[in-house]
Scaffold this motif. Structure first.
Motif, PDB file in Angstrom:
ATOM      1  N   PHE A  71       5.249  -1.535   8.411  1.00 38.10           N
ATOM      2  CA  PHE A  71       5.291  -0.328   7.576  1.00 38.10           C
ATOM      3  C   PHE A  71       4.178  -0.441   6.539  1.00 38.10           C
ATOM      4  CE2 PHE A  71       9.650  -1.269   8.862  1.00 38.10           C
ATOM      5  CZ  PHE A  71      10.168  -0.047   9.254  1.00 38.10           C
ATOM      6  N   VAL A  72       3.389   0.637   6.403  1.00 32.41           N
ATOM      7  CA  VAL A  72       2.303   0.632   5.426  1.00 32.41           C
ATOM      8  C   VAL A  72       2.418   1.870   4.542  1.00 32.41           C
ATOM      9  CG1 VAL A  72      -0.192   0.550   5.036  1.00 32.41           C
ATOM     10  CG2 VAL A  72       0.793  -0.567   7.055  1.00 32.41           C
ATOM     11  N   ASP A  73       2.522   1.661   3.239  1.00 35.76           N
ATOM     12  CA  ASP A  73       2.511   2.773   2.283  1.00 35.76           C
ATOM     13  C   ASP A  73       2.021   2.226   0.953  1.00 35.76           C
ATOM     14  OD1 ASP A  73       4.149   5.764   2.351  1.00 35.76           O
ATOM     15  OD2 ASP A  73       3.447   5.001   0.416  1.00 35.76           O
ATOM     16  N   SER A  74       1.226   3.016   0.248  1.00 32.34           N
ATOM     17  CA  SER A  74       0.635   2.539  -0.995  1.00 32.34           C
ATOM     18  C   SER A  74       1.580   2.645  -2.186  1.00 32.34           C
ATOM     19  CB  SER A  74      -0.644   3.322  -1.302  1.00 32.34           C
ATOM     20  OG  SER A  74      -0.347   4.696  -1.484  1.00 32.34           O
ATOM     21  N   HIS A  75       2.643   3.437  -2.067  1.00 29.50           N
ATOM     22  CA  HIS A  75       3.518   3.687  -3.214  1.00 29.50           C
ATOM     23  C   HIS A  75       4.576   2.590  -3.338  1.00 29.50           C
ATOM     24  CE1 HIS A  75       5.936   5.720  -6.183  1.00 29.50           C
ATOM     25  NE2 HIS A  75       5.058   6.702  -6.241  1.00 29.50           N
ATOM     26  N   PRO A  76       4.701   1.970  -4.507  1.00 26.85           N
ATOM     27  CA  PRO A  76       5.689   0.896  -4.660  1.00 26.85           C
ATOM     28  C   PRO A  76       7.123   1.341  -4.410  1.00 26.85           C
ATOM     29  CG  PRO A  76       4.670   1.468  -6.781  1.00 26.85           C
ATOM     30  CD  PRO A  76       3.886   2.159  -5.721  1.00 26.85           C
TER      31      PRO A  76
END
Length: 198
Positions: A71-76
């Motif tokens: 899973f890749v997402d920039s939002h913490p």
């Protein structure tokens, strides 16, 4: 929001907080349509969920037999929700990798790792869908029979991006789901020459 099929069928998933509802999840009906189409490809697959949000698509893949999901997402907050959803379901740590990073930085850092299924669902505004496809088409991220699945808000027909071409498209309300695969060298994709079948 629930898991639609597989081992964790009907289990509820945490949603993003109200202040982040502008980051829309992939709705149940759309997930069901996608996984009905790729049902024969999920078992044992290495799955990459880009712009993962709540992780509902990657979790659906695990539920249906994917061997490993990144899973890749920039939002913490997204990374936190994905982690909590996986913990609630009891998904083994060995099956999950959660990366809080910009998608482009992540793809540029991938070193020889290939995926069987890549799902992309960026925000519709800002041209991220096209930029991500361009990067995926220019690189070597797919296994030989791998599939890229894109969710966006416009119709796509006969498009090619470097080494990948759209093979099939599905309309779900105002949403379009496109399925991309590697093209053979010299494949003719003019005048509808790209096959719509896997």
């Amino acid at each position: 929001m629930r898991v639609i099929g597989g081992k964790y069928k009907r289990r509820e998933l945490l949603k993003l907080p109200a202040r982040m509802r502008s980051l829309r999840p992939t709705y149940d009906r759309i997930r069901e349509d996608i996984f009905n189409i790729i049902s024969g490809s999920v078992s044992g697959a290495r799955f990459l969920d880009l712009y993962a949000g709540t992780g509902c698509v990657g979790i659906e893949a695990i539920s249906r037999g994917a061997s490993a999901v990144t899973f890749v997402d920039s939002h913490p907050m997204c990374a936190q929700i994905i982690r909590r959803n996986c913990e609630r379901l009891g998904i083994p740590d060995s099956a999950v990798r959660i990366i809080q990073k910009d998608v482009f930085n992540f793809l540029e850092s991938v070193d020889g790792e290939k995926y069987d299924i890549i799902f992309i669902d960026p925000p519709y505004a800002g041209g991220l869908f096209d930029k991500t496809l361009d990067l995926l088409g220019a690189g070597e991220y797919l296994s030989p029979d791998g599939i890229i699945i894109g969710q966006n808000d416009r119709k796509i027909e006969g498009e090619r991006r470097g080494r990948i071409a759209v093979k099939r498209q599905l309309k779900c309300g105002r949403t379009f789901i496109s399925f991309w695969k590697k093209t053979a060298k010299g494949e003719d994709d003019e005048a509808g020459g790209v096959s719509r079948e896997f």
